[in-house]
Structures are given as C-alpha cells and as structure tokens.
Design a protein around this motif. Structure first.
Motif, PDB file in Angstrom:
ATOM      1  N   HIS A  88      48.555  -6.781  11.200  1.00 31.23           N
ATOM      2  CA  HIS A  88      48.582  -7.532  12.362  1.00 31.23           C
ATOM      3  C   HIS A  88      49.695  -8.359  12.809  1.00 31.23           C
ATOM      4  CE1 HIS A  88      47.215 -11.623  11.821  1.00 31.23           C
ATOM      5  NE2 HIS A  88      46.436 -11.134  10.567  1.00 31.23           N
ATOM      6  N   ARG A  91      55.320  -6.103  13.670  1.00 30.17           N
ATOM      7  CA  ARG A  91      55.576  -5.134  14.618  1.00 30.17           C
ATOM      8  C   ARG A  91      55.577  -3.825  14.166  1.00 30.17           C
ATOM      9  NH1 ARG A  91      60.927  -3.825  14.617  1.00 30.17           N
ATOM     10  NH2 ARG A  91      62.321  -4.844  13.418  1.00 30.17           N
ATOM     11  N   LYS A  93      53.122  -1.089  15.410  1.00 32.40           N
ATOM     12  CA  LYS A  93      52.043  -0.329  15.516  1.00 32.40           C
ATOM     13  C   LYS A  93      52.011   0.901  15.971  1.00 32.40           C
ATOM     14  CE  LYS A  93      49.231  -3.803  13.907  1.00 32.40           C
ATOM     15  NZ  LYS A  93      48.495  -3.528  12.838  1.00 32.40           N
ATOM     16  N   TRP A  94      53.099   1.354  16.766  1.00 31.90           N
ATOM     17  CA  TRP A  94      52.966   2.568  17.433  1.00 31.90           C
ATOM     18  C   TRP A  94      53.483   3.693  16.282  1.00 31.90           C
ATOM     19  CZ3 TRP A  94      56.772  -1.259  18.068  1.00 31.90           C
ATOM     20  CH2 TRP A  94      57.919  -1.218  17.498  1.00 31.90           C
ATOM     21  N   GLN A  96      51.908   3.872  13.474  1.00 25.07           N
ATOM     22  CA  GLN A  96      50.707   4.191  12.613  1.00 25.07           C
ATOM     23  C   GLN A  96      49.623   4.632  13.593  1.00 25.07           C
ATOM     24  OE1 GLN A  96      48.932  -0.266  12.226  1.00 25.07           O
ATOM     25  NE2 GLN A  96      49.587   0.616  10.390  1.00 25.07           N
ATOM     26  N   ARG A  97      49.922   4.672  14.826  1.00 24.59           N
ATOM     27  CA  ARG A  97      48.568   5.113  15.688  1.00 24.59           C
ATOM     28  C   ARG A  97      47.879   6.329  15.219  1.00 24.59           C
ATOM     29  NH1 ARG A  97      52.154   4.684  20.873  1.00 24.59           N
ATOM     30  NH2 ARG A  97      52.871   6.684  20.388  1.00 24.59           N
ATOM     31  N   VAL A 231      44.667   1.128  21.291  1.00 25.64           N
ATOM     32  CA  VAL A 231      45.481  -0.076  21.217  1.00 25.64           C
ATOM     33  C   VAL A 231      45.163  -0.742  22.660  1.00 25.64           C
ATOM     34  CG1 VAL A 231      47.822  -1.316  20.877  1.00 25.64           C
ATOM     35  CG2 VAL A 231      46.858   0.635  19.383  1.00 25.64           C
TER      36      VAL A 231
END
Length: 251
Positions: A88, A91, A93-94, A96-97, A231
């Motif tokens: 968390h 940066r 996260k996109w 590992q969506r 998200v």
C-alpha cells in the motif's frame, strides 16, 4: 512456451528454474513441452520478433512492454501476465489490477487471445530478506542504501516459484488443443487457484448457442474479474470516512 526475460530492468532472476521444470512436463498425448527464454532486447530485427512469437503457443512474463509482443502470437494462444507485488505504501497499483484489466489487459480485451494474470507475493521481491514484516516498509523505502530505487515495480528484479508456472502450463496451455471447443468457463477456472485472474479467455458459457446446432455451445471471449476489489470504490469509501471524521471533529 516462451518465458520472457529482460536485460535492463525487471529481470526474471530464477528463470532457469522454471524453464528446467517446464521442460519435464508432458501432456496427455506425451508431446514434449518446449519452454524457451524470450528476450526481445536480444533480437536483431522486427522480423525476427515476428517469427519468434509466431511459433509460440504461450507467453509468460512480468507486466511490461515486452508482453505486448503477444499480439504476434497465433490465434487462441495463451498469455500469462505476472502481476508485481506492490504494498500500500508504494505506487503502481494499476499494474496489479484484478477487478478490471491491467494496461496490458486493455490491449488484449475481446481479442482471440487467452489472457490471464497471476499475482506475485512478497517472496518475489529479492530485497530486505530476513527483515521482520513490521520493518519492511522502512527497509524497502530506504533512500540511503538505494533500496527505494530498486524497489519501485518498474525497476525491480523478481523471482517466481516454478509451481504457478507449471500449474498454468499443465492445466491451461496443454489442455487447450483437444478441448478448446468443449471446455466450460467454470471448469477452466476450477483448474487454477485463487491467485490467478481470468482477464480474457475463450471458453464455453451458457449464453452463446450455434443457431444451426442448438445442442452445441460455442466458446467465446469471457472476462472474469475479481469482485469486491474495485480500487475506485475503495477510494470513495476512504473519502467518505475522512469526511465523516472531519464532521465529527467540527462538532
């Protein structure tokens, strides 16, 4: 099956382990599985890349530009995108969506490719090993020892246990030839564990009939994103909690 390697960043450190294990696999017809390293940085021309990828039945690699070469794969070939582990406090996260397509998944959406993802865990990161979990953030984000530069997902080298690679090849790639017109979506999903996500797969559902033969169900592109992990929805909930807290403080 091609396992992608990168020379500069995001090197697959233990790639040889997966290739050695993969080469020992045989399908039900006893046809040998040939697993090879694919490194587009070492190819000499676009034609060489075209010929290389055109002979593959599957392509496996960590999220990155080298995986876009999957558009050169044969019809109904298989793509496994390894999703970087991103806590968390970092940066990216996109990439590992699971609740919607990754940037790579957008490219493959509604194509004739079978695109799956696999979420890598903490053990894929060859940094701060032996550090207690509560101390990992400080270690990963340490600027003085340059760990922070090595830890960001786009620069980080990684390890992958052969197990998930073998599970994918054995239960998806090797079983696609003989039963790709009869495999139900539910049966396909049951072959893999929860760390896999089905972004774009060709399988037989209950919603597509051949009008000339009503008894036959035809395969089509389906999408099975993870539910309950959106998200944007999580961000909305955080904003609502923050606003509620602010209102309480005002009172």
């Amino acid at each position: 099956v091609g396992l992608t390697q990168r020379t500069y960043r995001r090197t697959w450190l233990n790639l040889s382990e997966s290739i050695d294990a993969c080469d020992k696999l045989h399908n039900v017809s006893q046809h040998k599985v040939a697993c090879i390293e694919v490194n587009v940085e070492k190819t000499k021309s676009p034609m060489e890349q075209l010929l290389l990828h055109g002979k593959l039945d599957g392509l496996i690699g960590v999220h990155g530009a080298q995986m876009t070469q999957a558009i050169l794969l044969p019809r109904h070939a298989h793509v496994l995108e390894l999703l970087p582990w991103i806590p968390h406090y970092s940066r990216g996260k996109w990439v590992q969506r699971r609740s919607s397509p990754t940037p790579l998944g957008v490219i493959f959406h509604n194509t004739d490719l079978n695109h799956l993802g696999y979420s890598l865990g903490r053990d894929s990161v060859p940094l701060c090993q032996g550090v207690k979990e509560e101390d990992e953030e400080a270690c990963f984000m340490n600027i003085e020892n340059r760990n922070r530069l090595k830890f960001v997902w786009e620069s980080r080298d990684f390890n992958v246990k052969p197990g998930p690679i073998l599970q994918y090849i054995e239960n998806i790639v090797l079983r696609s030839g003989s039963d790709e017109n009869t495999t139900s979506c539910e049966a396909m999903k049951a072959r893999l564990d929860k760390d896999f996500v089905f972004y774009n797969v060709w399988c037989r559902g209950d919603d597509y009939f051949d009008v000339s033969n009503p008894q036959q169900l035809l395969p089509s592109a389906k999408h099975f994103y993870e539910k309950g992990s959106n998200v944007r929805e999580r961000m909305r909930r955080r904003r609502r909690r923050r606003k509620n807290n602010e209102n309480r403080e005002d009172k």
